[in-house]
Design an enzyme around this catalytic site. Structure first.
Site, PDB file in Angstrom:
ATOM      1  N   THR A 171       0.844  -1.193   0.000  1.00 16.97           N
ATOM      2  CA  THR A 171       0.000   0.000   0.000  1.00 16.97           C
ATOM      3  C   THR A 171       0.881   1.245   0.000  1.00 16.97           C
ATOM      4  O   THR A 171       1.950   1.251   0.607  1.00 16.97           O
ATOM      5  CB  THR A 171      -0.887  -0.033   1.271  1.00 16.97           C
ATOM      6  OG1 THR A 171      -1.741  -1.156   1.179  1.00 16.97           O
ATOM      7  CG2 THR A 171      -1.699   1.223   1.435  1.00 16.97           C
ATOM      8  N   ARG A 199     -13.850  -7.993  -0.995  1.00 18.34           N
ATOM      9  CA  ARG A 199     -13.096  -7.576   0.207  1.00 18.34           C
ATOM     10  C   ARG A 199     -12.551  -6.149   0.072  1.00 18.34           C
ATOM     11  O   ARG A 199     -11.993  -5.765  -0.947  1.00 18.34           O
ATOM     12  CB  ARG A 199     -11.953  -8.563   0.424  1.00 18.34           C
ATOM     13  CG  ARG A 199     -11.089  -8.284   1.651  1.00 18.34           C
ATOM     14  CD  ARG A 199      -9.884  -7.459   1.337  1.00 18.34           C
ATOM     15  NE  ARG A 199      -9.017  -7.308   2.508  1.00 18.34           N
ATOM     16  CZ  ARG A 199      -8.044  -6.393   2.598  1.00 18.34           C
ATOM     17  NH1 ARG A 199      -7.818  -5.564   1.610  1.00 18.34           N
ATOM     18  NH2 ARG A 199      -7.313  -6.302   3.675  1.00 18.34           N
ATOM     19  N   GLY A 201     -10.213  -3.304   2.438  1.00 16.89           N
ATOM     20  CA  GLY A 201      -9.404  -3.171   3.652  1.00 16.89           C
ATOM     21  C   GLY A 201      -9.571  -1.813   4.309  1.00 16.89           C
ATOM     22  O   GLY A 201     -10.585  -1.130   4.147  1.00 16.89           O
ATOM     23  N   ASP A 202      -8.556  -1.416   5.043  1.00 16.53           N
ATOM     24  CA  ASP A 202      -8.623  -0.172   5.830  1.00 16.53           C
ATOM     25  C   ASP A 202      -8.375   1.083   4.999  1.00 16.53           C
ATOM     26  O   ASP A 202      -8.845   2.177   5.358  1.00 16.53           O
ATOM     27  CB  ASP A 202      -7.583  -0.213   6.960  1.00 16.53           C
ATOM     28  CG  ASP A 202      -6.172  -0.363   6.420  1.00 16.53           C
ATOM     29  OD1 ASP A 202      -5.943  -1.268   5.571  1.00 16.53           O
ATOM     30  OD2 ASP A 202      -5.287   0.419   6.811  1.00 16.53           O
ATOM     31  N   THR A 222      -0.473   1.379   6.576  1.00 18.28           N
ATOM     32  CA  THR A 222      -0.218   0.241   5.697  1.00 18.28           C
ATOM     33  C   THR A 222      -0.147  -1.000   6.559  1.00 18.28           C
ATOM     34  O   THR A 222       0.379  -0.951   7.663  1.00 18.28           O
ATOM     35  CB  THR A 222       1.096   0.407   4.911  1.00 18.28           C
ATOM     36  OG1 THR A 222       1.430  -0.853   4.309  1.00 18.28           O
ATOM     37  CG2 THR A 222       2.248   0.854   5.789  1.00 18.28           C
ATOM     38  N   GLY A 223      -0.697  -2.098   6.067  1.00 17.73           N
ATOM     39  CA  GLY A 223      -0.638  -3.317   6.867  1.00 17.73           C
ATOM     40  C   GLY A 223      -1.864  -4.171   6.653  1.00 17.73           C
ATOM     41  O   GLY A 223      -2.590  -4.009   5.665  1.00 17.73           O
ATOM     42  N   GLY A 225      -5.199  -5.023   6.676  1.00 22.55           N
ATOM     43  CA  GLY A 225      -6.345  -4.124   6.758  1.00 22.55           C
ATOM     44  C   GLY A 225      -7.424  -4.563   7.729  1.00 22.55           C
ATOM     45  O   GLY A 225      -8.060  -3.722   8.380  1.00 22.55           O
TER      46      GLY A 225
HETATM   47  N1  GLY Z   1      -3.836  -2.038   4.154  1.00 21.42           N
HETATM   48  C1  GLY Z   1      -4.360  -2.323   2.905  1.00 21.42           C
HETATM   49  C2  GLY Z   1      -5.371  -3.390   2.872  1.00 21.42           C
HETATM   50  O1  GLY Z   1      -5.419  -4.204   3.787  1.00 21.42           O
HETATM   51  O2  GLY Z   1      -6.128  -3.451   1.937  1.00 21.42           O
END
Ligand code: GLY
Length: 306
Positions: A171, A199, A201-202, A222-223, A225
């Site tokens: 990310t 799906r 993410g964050d 980043t990580g 999510g």
């Molecule tokens: N941090 C990005 C995701 O999990 O999509």
């Protein structure tokens, strides 16, 4: 007044000897180009929002990062892209999820903020809005690269239910404080390899992966999510700074500890209203960079690089 720009190109298992010299050099060069783009805006007296959008757009076009071209692929081998922007002065925000044809998802997120009544658009509707306002469209294949096809094939060969066990989080994001004292954040991603069922993410969730508030700080994450969503990482860091008076570093460490306690890993870049910036990550490395009005400039990948 001074300005500060911080960028990331993902946290993950980036250890010395694990990346080929070519990939390491290309990653550092990509981070440097993104710093150049954001620096040109801020050094010219431009706005933090313009700087973070410019830096992230460079990383989206660079196939070495998991955003835009080079994004991690869904189980079906397609790219579904997520992005968000937020500006601290107004707490204006824009976000998009599962975008398939807009060349710059961060540009689309910004357009949602500036040119629609909404904050968050997803899927075919987000791409339709993008087409209607004339943003550049590309075929989904434009985002798909051979290394990401290989990542997906390896993953599917290992385990029918696996995703991103190698922590290849790539990310991208940026935070900035401009010379006028305003903050902004932007984040963009392809998500995780092998994702399915729509799906998300964050990254595009305002307050989870992306946040900016001039009263506190700007954050890009980043990580993993799923964990960052459950902790509401970006807003939690800001709340600790703003309401508890914690330093950026103490607040970021405390919130990433919450992520770790749930079983997640990753990192965040943070810049405060006073222009102080910092980064933290719980993975072996994080692609990252920093530039300031005072002439500081740094690009790093590994955990031992400071
Ligand atoms: N941090 C990005 C995701 O999990 O999509």
């Amino acid at each position: 007044m001074s300005w500060t720009l911080m960028i990331h190109g993902g946290a993950g298992r980036f250890e010395r000897g694990r990346l080929s010299p070519e990939v390491e050099a290309a990653t550092r060069a990509g981070l440097a180009r993104a710093l150049d783009a954001g620096t040109a805006v801020l050094a010219g007296g431009g706005a933090a929002l313009d700087a973070v959008a410019a830096a992230v757009a460079v990383l989206e076009d660079d196939p070495h990062f998991n955003a835009g071209r080079g994004a991690a692929l869904t189980r079906e081998g397609t790219a579904e892209l997520d992005a968000a922007v937020m500006e601290g002065a107004t707490r204006g925000a824009g976000a998009v999820a599962r975008v398939s044809h807009t060349r710059s998802p961060v540009g689309l997120a910004r357009a949602v903020m500036e040119r629609s009544r909404h904050v968050f658009l997803a899927g075919v509707g987000a791409d339709a809005f993008s087409r209607e306002i004339g943003l550049e469209q590309v075929g989904n294949d434009w985002f798909v690269t051979d290394p990401r096809r290989t990542n997906l094939a390896e993953l599917l060969a290992r385990d029918d239910d696996a995703y991103d066990v190698d922590m290849k989080y790539g990310t991208v994001g940026a935070v900035a404080r401009d010379a006028a004292g305003h903050l902004a954040a932007a984040t963009s991603t392809g998500g995780v390899t092998g994702k399915r069922w729509g799906r998300i993410g964050d990254t595009p969730v305002i307050g989870a992966g992306t946040w900016a508030d001039d009263r506190g700080c700007a954050v890009s994450c980043t990580g993993a999510g799923e964990y960052f969503l459950r902790v509401g990482v970006a807003q939690a860091i800001d709340a600790r700074v703003r309401l508890l008076g914690e330093s950026l570093d103490v607040a970021t460490a405390a919130v990433l500890t919450e992520v770790s306690a749930l079983g997640g890993t990753g990192g965040a870049i943070v810049v405060g209203a006073d222009g102080q910036g910092g980064w933290r990550f719980t993975t072996p490395g994080m692609n990252r960079g920093l530039a300031t009005a005072g002439g500081e400039r740094r690009v790093a990948i590994y955990g031992d690089e400071g």
